[in-house]
Scaffold this motif. Structure first.
Motif, PDB file in Angstrom:
ATOM      1  N   ASP A  36       0.850  -1.178   0.000  1.00  0.00           N
ATOM      2  CA  ASP A  36       0.000   0.000   0.000  1.00  0.00           C
ATOM      3  C   ASP A  36       0.895   1.241   0.000  1.00  0.00           C
ATOM      4  OD1 ASP A  36       0.660  -0.955   2.645  1.00  0.00           O
ATOM      5  OD2 ASP A  36      -0.695   0.537   3.481  1.00  0.00           O
ATOM      6  N   ILE A  37       0.439   2.271  -0.647  1.00  0.00           N
ATOM      7  CA  ILE A  37       1.281   3.444  -0.889  1.00  0.00           C
ATOM      8  C   ILE A  37       1.491   4.255   0.387  1.00  0.00           C
ATOM      9  CG2 ILE A  37       1.441   5.630  -2.155  1.00  0.00           C
ATOM     10  CD1 ILE A  37      -0.110   4.261  -4.401  1.00  0.00           C
ATOM     11  N   ARG A  38       2.732   4.609   0.613  1.00  0.00           N
ATOM     12  CA  ARG A  38       3.122   5.555   1.649  1.00  0.00           C
ATOM     13  C   ARG A  38       3.839   6.711   0.972  1.00  0.00           C
ATOM     14  NH1 ARG A  38       3.006   4.501   7.384  1.00  0.00           N
ATOM     15  NH2 ARG A  38       1.106   3.296   7.568  1.00  0.00           N
ATOM     16  N   GLU A  39       3.731   7.885   1.536  1.00  0.00           N
ATOM     17  CA  GLU A  39       4.272   9.097   0.930  1.00  0.00           C
ATOM     18  C   GLU A  39       5.756   8.982   0.576  1.00  0.00           C
ATOM     19  OE1 GLU A  39       4.947  13.614   2.448  1.00  0.00           O
ATOM     20  OE2 GLU A  39       2.996  12.715   2.902  1.00  0.00           O
ATOM     21  N   ASP A  40       6.548   8.368   1.432  1.00  0.00           N
ATOM     22  CA  ASP A  40       7.996   8.273   1.209  1.00  0.00           C
ATOM     23  C   ASP A  40       8.395   7.204   0.187  1.00  0.00           C
ATOM     24  OD1 ASP A  40       8.226  10.206   3.120  1.00  0.00           O
ATOM     25  OD2 ASP A  40       9.140   8.935   4.642  1.00  0.00           O
ATOM     26  N   LEU A  41       7.483   6.351  -0.191  1.00  0.00           N
ATOM     27  CA  LEU A  41       7.821   5.192  -1.015  1.00  0.00           C
ATOM     28  C   LEU A  41       8.488   5.566  -2.337  1.00  0.00           C
ATOM     29  CD1 LEU A  41       7.615   2.078  -1.108  1.00  0.00           C
ATOM     30  CD2 LEU A  41       5.457   2.392  -2.321  1.00  0.00           C
ATOM     31  N   THR A  46       2.557  -1.286  -6.269  1.00  0.00           N
ATOM     32  CA  THR A  46       1.717  -0.633  -5.264  1.00  0.00           C
ATOM     33  C   THR A  46       0.240  -0.821  -5.601  1.00  0.00           C
ATOM     34  OG1 THR A  46       1.752   1.449  -6.500  1.00  0.00           O
ATOM     35  CG2 THR A  46       3.457   1.142  -4.812  1.00  0.00           C
ATOM     36  N   PHE A  47      -0.587  -0.514  -4.614  1.00  0.00           N
ATOM     37  CA  PHE A  47      -2.029  -0.515  -4.835  1.00  0.00           C
ATOM     38  C   PHE A  47      -2.660   0.541  -3.941  1.00  0.00           C
ATOM     39  CE2 PHE A  47      -1.565  -3.171  -1.163  1.00  0.00           C
ATOM     40  CZ  PHE A  47      -2.692  -2.929  -0.397  1.00  0.00           C
ATOM     41  N   PRO A  59       7.801   2.853  -8.096  1.00  0.00           N
ATOM     42  CA  PRO A  59       6.577   2.056  -8.202  1.00  0.00           C
ATOM     43  C   PRO A  59       6.329   1.626  -9.644  1.00  0.00           C
ATOM     44  CG  PRO A  59       6.226   3.911  -6.751  1.00  0.00           C
ATOM     45  CD  PRO A  59       7.576   4.116  -7.404  1.00  0.00           C
ATOM     46  N   GLY A  60       5.972   0.346  -9.809  1.00  0.00           N
ATOM     47  CA  GLY A  60       5.756  -0.209 -11.134  1.00  0.00           C
ATOM     48  C   GLY A  60       7.018  -0.782 -11.749  1.00  0.00           C
TER      49      GLY A  60
END
Length: 111
Positions: free
Chosen positions: A80-85, A97-98, A91-92
């Protein structure tokens, strides 16, 4: 599925025999990560609950340690997405992510 709090699932009774509950030793956790095709990595909610002593309701923005552990095994994870990710991974590309249960289901079925 392994770890704690799976008993909160609405379908827990249906899945109970497929869940290994409680604390999982590090070596065993590494075996799970290494042998899985996909690891679902969920962050704890930010709001204060019985398992989260976040009395000030500070919004979580950082990724959990599992993110790095799973990546260290080069296992595909869906998180699940977090701001710092996005400052740590692409992502991708590096990580999947979802944002919703529907999107998660679609990605698991596709992958």
């Amino acid at each position: 599925m392994a770890g704690g709090h799976w008993d909160r699932l609405r379908s827990y009774e249906l899945l109970r025999d497929k869940i290994i509950g409680g604390w999982i030793p590090i070596e065993e956790t590494a075996n799970y990560y290494n042998s899985a095709r996909i690891v679902l990595n969920l962050h704890r909610q930010s709001d204060a609950r019985s398992d989260n002593k976040n009395e000030r309701n500070i919004v979580g923005t950082s990724t959990n340690p599992r993110t790095y552990e799973i990546a260290g095994w080069a296992t595909l994870q869906i998180i699940d997405i977090r701001e710092d990710l996005s400052s740590l991974y692409r992502p991708g590309y590096d990580i999947e992510t979802f944002e919703s249960p529907f999107e998660l289901q679609e990605k698991i079925e596709f992958l």
